[in-house]
Design an enzyme around this catalytic site. Structure first.
Site, PDB file in Angstrom:
ATOM      1  N   ARG A 125      37.752 -33.924   9.619  1.00 12.57           N
ATOM      2  CA  ARG A 125      39.136 -33.878  10.085  1.00 12.57           C
ATOM      3  C   ARG A 125      39.867 -32.600   9.662  1.00 12.57           C
ATOM      4  NH1 ARG A 125      40.553 -39.174  11.181  1.00 12.57           N
ATOM      5  NH2 ARG A 125      42.033 -38.302  12.650  1.00 12.57           N
ATOM      6  N   ASP A 308      38.753 -43.916  20.225  1.00  9.56           N
ATOM      7  CA  ASP A 308      39.371 -45.006  19.459  1.00  9.56           C
ATOM      8  C   ASP A 308      39.012 -46.377  20.006  1.00  9.56           C
ATOM      9  OD1 ASP A 308      42.527 -43.328  18.637  1.00  9.56           O
ATOM     10  OD2 ASP A 308      40.476 -43.104  17.905  1.00  9.56           O
TER      11      ASP A 308
HETATM   12  C1  EPZ Z   1      44.186 -38.215  16.799  1.00 11.05           C
HETATM   13  O1  EPZ Z   1      43.588 -37.703  15.625  1.00 11.05           O
HETATM   14  C2  EPZ Z   1      44.404 -39.695  16.549  1.00 11.05           C
HETATM   15  N1  EPZ Z   1      45.311 -39.875  15.410  1.00 11.05           N
HETATM   16  C3  EPZ Z   1      43.070 -40.367  16.257  1.00 11.05           C
HETATM   17  O2  EPZ Z   1      43.319 -41.765  16.122  1.00 11.05           O
HETATM   18  C4  EPZ Z   1      42.152 -40.149  17.455  1.00 11.05           C
HETATM   19  O3  EPZ Z   1      40.887 -40.716  17.174  1.00 11.05           O
HETATM   20  C5  EPZ Z   1      42.002 -38.645  17.727  1.00 11.05           C
HETATM   21  O4  EPZ Z   1      43.303 -38.057  17.915  1.00 11.05           O
HETATM   22  C6  EPZ Z   1      41.171 -38.362  18.969  1.00 11.05           C
HETATM   23  O5  EPZ Z   1      41.754 -38.996  20.079  1.00 11.05           O
HETATM   24  C7  EPZ Z   1      46.639 -39.709  15.595  1.00 11.05           C
HETATM   25  O6  EPZ Z   1      47.105 -39.410  16.692  1.00 11.05           O
HETATM   26  C8  EPZ Z   1      47.521 -39.924  14.402  1.00 11.05           C
HETATM   27  P1  EPZ Z   1      41.835 -34.453  16.978  1.00 11.05           P
HETATM   28  P2  EPZ Z   1      43.458 -36.108  15.423  1.00 11.05           P
HETATM   29  O7  EPZ Z   1      42.565 -33.349  16.293  1.00 11.05           O
HETATM   30  O8  EPZ Z   1      44.560 -35.428  16.125  1.00 11.05           O
HETATM   31  C9  EPZ Z   1      38.406 -31.524  15.551  1.00 11.05           C
HETATM   32  C10 EPZ Z   1      43.141 -43.878  15.176  1.00 11.05           C
HETATM   33  O9  EPZ Z   1      42.153 -44.596  15.111  1.00 11.05           O
HETATM   34  N2  EPZ Z   1      39.492 -30.676  15.024  1.00 11.05           N
HETATM   35  O10 EPZ Z   1      42.124 -34.701  18.420  1.00 11.05           O
HETATM   36  O11 EPZ Z   1      43.271 -35.868  13.970  1.00 11.05           O
HETATM   37  C11 EPZ Z   1      38.317 -32.862  14.840  1.00 11.05           C
HETATM   38  O12 EPZ Z   1      37.528 -32.747  13.671  1.00 11.05           O
HETATM   39  C12 EPZ Z   1      43.014 -42.405  14.878  1.00 11.05           C
HETATM   40  O13 EPZ Z   1      44.287 -44.255  15.545  1.00 11.05           O
HETATM   41  C13 EPZ Z   1      39.177 -29.443  14.465  1.00 11.05           C
HETATM   42  O14 EPZ Z   1      38.002 -29.059  14.393  1.00 11.05           O
HETATM   43  O15 EPZ Z   1      42.103 -35.795  16.174  1.00 11.05           O
HETATM   44  C14 EPZ Z   1      37.671 -33.740  15.882  1.00 11.05           C
HETATM   45  O16 EPZ Z   1      36.267 -33.542  15.851  1.00 11.05           O
HETATM   46  C15 EPZ Z   1      41.651 -42.066  14.308  1.00 11.05           C
HETATM   47  N3  EPZ Z   1      40.169 -28.663  13.974  1.00 11.05           N
HETATM   48  C16 EPZ Z   1      38.225 -33.198  17.196  1.00 11.05           C
HETATM   49  O17 EPZ Z   1      38.717 -31.890  16.907  1.00 11.05           O
HETATM   50  C17 EPZ Z   1      41.497 -29.035  14.038  1.00 11.05           C
HETATM   51  O18 EPZ Z   1      42.370 -28.265  13.587  1.00 11.05           O
HETATM   52  C18 EPZ Z   1      39.383 -34.015  17.771  1.00 11.05           C
HETATM   53  O19 EPZ Z   1      40.281 -34.264  16.713  1.00 11.05           O
HETATM   54  C19 EPZ Z   1      41.806 -30.285  14.621  1.00 11.05           C
HETATM   55  C20 EPZ Z   1      40.795 -31.083  15.113  1.00 11.05           C
END
Ligand code: EPZ
Length: 429
Positions: A125, A308
């Site tokens: 994350r 999710d």
């Molecule tokens: C949001 O998380 C949600 N949380 C998550 O819900 C959800 O699973 C996720 O989006 C994907 O839909 C909230 O909205 C509070 P991402 P987020 O940034 O934003 C990588 C739940 O169960 N990444 O879209 O943290 C990351 O590692 C939660 O309600 C980077 O590499 O997810 C992942 O592999 C769990 N660098 C992918 O992108 C960054 O700076 C998508 O993550 C940011 C993300």
């Protein structure tokens, strides 16, 4: 540690109302930082993460009222004074979405100190894309002692191209851009309904935003934003979870006060499995006689099949005839529920990001452990069809994102009871 005790075998019959979306409420609460005026948010879900966000805002000097009376499910937030613009590790470590205050804090005050969120059960994350975007907007960001410090006179509009689609990254930078000097163009944005909900709130505060919900968002920065009253979207993942609950138990369930348009990929997949779904305005009726067909899923960003919902779908796949292949493309470690489902009798093989589920497997009750929010939901679904009484431990994970789920499920015939007090124990990391 609170536990659930669930006796399987009851079809769910009746209707369940969906609460407001946690993943909309969290960025919208953070957006209150952008104005000195009062912000009122309605349809707030009564879940642990909202309480964590309230503590976070109060720790920075905000005044936050949070009420869940019948008429309410509402919060009033006033960030007139932000005496301590720091998101402390003690709070951030329990909820990594705390990083959503980074953008609004630096946009409003020119200074933000946010503890690095660290990983969680489902993956590393990182927030490198949030940082990269803020630096493109002129923020000077340093990292030491586990904290990010961001400083700027005033953010400047920039052209930002996300290397990867990130939901909170899009939200964080959107909140930074609305008070920046000049125009910001963001490409490869997340298109999730939670982004669109946040943008609608920001526009109601006076922000100038075009393209929210598409992959290109344009923002014309303004000098000041005013307060607003905004109603949070229904929770599409809670709704999807209850659709699976109706299907897996062979029930006849109405999921009400949801937005069916946000669930198209989930509805289509359940129909492929032989589940009957009827959309009736803001409700979806789900019916199944229990004979389910296998079908494959591959998680994608919205509007694809949501990550999710992956764990919940896997529980259903254990009850389908045939082999289902589940590919998790978004997070590197989102199969924590597999071992627990296997302990209940599921036949699942994992190879990297691919899980192969062979059904139909009769499930039997067991003592199982919740590891993260959606894995917990998967275990609740499995327990409702397992023979006997299943004990789920560490259900505080599920309380983070589902409002009183045991009461909602009991109201439609599930045999589920909570042991221990919902507020007794503190959430572990
Ligand atoms: C949001 O998380 C949600 N949380 C998550 O819900 C959800 O699973 C996720 O989006 C994907 O839909 C909230 O909205 C509070 P991402 P987020 O940034 O934003 C990588 C739940 O169960 N990444 O879209 O943290 C990351 O590692 C939660 O309600 C980077 O590499 O997810 C992942 O592999 C769990 N660098 C992918 O992108 C960054 O700076 C998508 O993550 C940011 C993300």
């Amino acid at each position: 540690m609170e536990k659930f005790v669930i006796r399987g075998g009851n079809p769910l019959l009746g209707s369940i109302r969906v609460s407001g979306a946690k993943n909309s409420a969290l960025p919208c609460m953070a957006a209150a930082i952008l104005t000195e005026d009062e912000v009122i948010l309605e349809n707030i879900p009564q879940v642990r993460d909202i309480e964590t966000e309230r503590k976070l805002l109060v720790s920075m000097g905000a005044e936050v009222e949070l009420g869940y009376g019948r008429a309410q499910h509402r919060t009033s937030i006033s960030c007139r004074v932000l005496s301590d613009p720091v998101a402390k590790y003690e709070i951030v470590k329990t909820m990594r979405a705390s990083s959503l205050v980074l953008g609004p804090l630096i946009a409003r005050t020119g200074l933000a100190r946010v503890a690095m969120p660290g990983g969680c059960a489902i993956g590393g994350r990182p927030i490198d894309l949030h940082i990269k975007g803020l630096e493109a907007m002129g923020a000077n960001i340093t990292q030491e002692h586990g904290y990010l410090e961001a400083r700027t006179e005033r953010l400047k509009g920039a052209h930002i191209l996300f290397d990867k689609i990130t939901v909170t990254g899009t939200e964080d930078l959107l909140m930074a851009a609305v008070l920046a000097d000049g125009e910001t163009v963001m490409e490869n944005c997340a298109r999730e309904p939670e982004v669109t909900d946040l943008a609608a709130m920001l526009v109601s505060m006076g922000a100038k935003i075009e393209g929210a919900g598409s992959s290109v968002i344009r923002v014309h920065g303004v000098d000041k934003l005013h307060g607003t009253r905004h109603r949070i979207n229904p929770d599409r993942i809670e709704a999807g979870t209850f659709l699976v609950a109706g299907a897996i138990t062979g029930g006849d369930l109405r999921v009400t006060q949801c937005n069916p348009a946000h669930l198209s990929s989930v509805v289509a997949k359940l129909q492929e499995c032989g589940v009957r779904l009827d959309i009736e305005g803001d409700s979806i009726r789900v019916r199944s006689e229990g004979n389910l067909r296998s079908a494959d899923i591959s998680t994608e960003e919205y509007p694809g099949f949501p990550t999710d919902m992956q764990a919940q779908y896997m529980a259903l796949a254990t009850q389908a005839d045939g082999t289902s292949v589940v590919v998790e493309n978004i997070f590197e470690n989102r199969f924590m529920h597999v071992q627990e489902l296997a302990r209940m009798g599921a036949n699942i093989k994992v190879d990297g990001r691919t899980a192969t589920i062979r059904g139909k497997s009769p499930l039997s009750s067991a003592a199982v452990m919740c590891s993260d929010l959606r894995a917990s939901a998967s275990l609740v679904l499995a327990a409702m069809v397992a023979e006997g009484e299943t004990i789920l431990d560490r259900v505080y994970h599920i309380d983070r994102g589902y409002e009183r789920i045991e009461e909602k499920l009991r109201s439609v015939g599930a045999e589920v009871r909570r042991l221990g007090n919902i507020f007794a124990s503190k959430p572990a990391v």
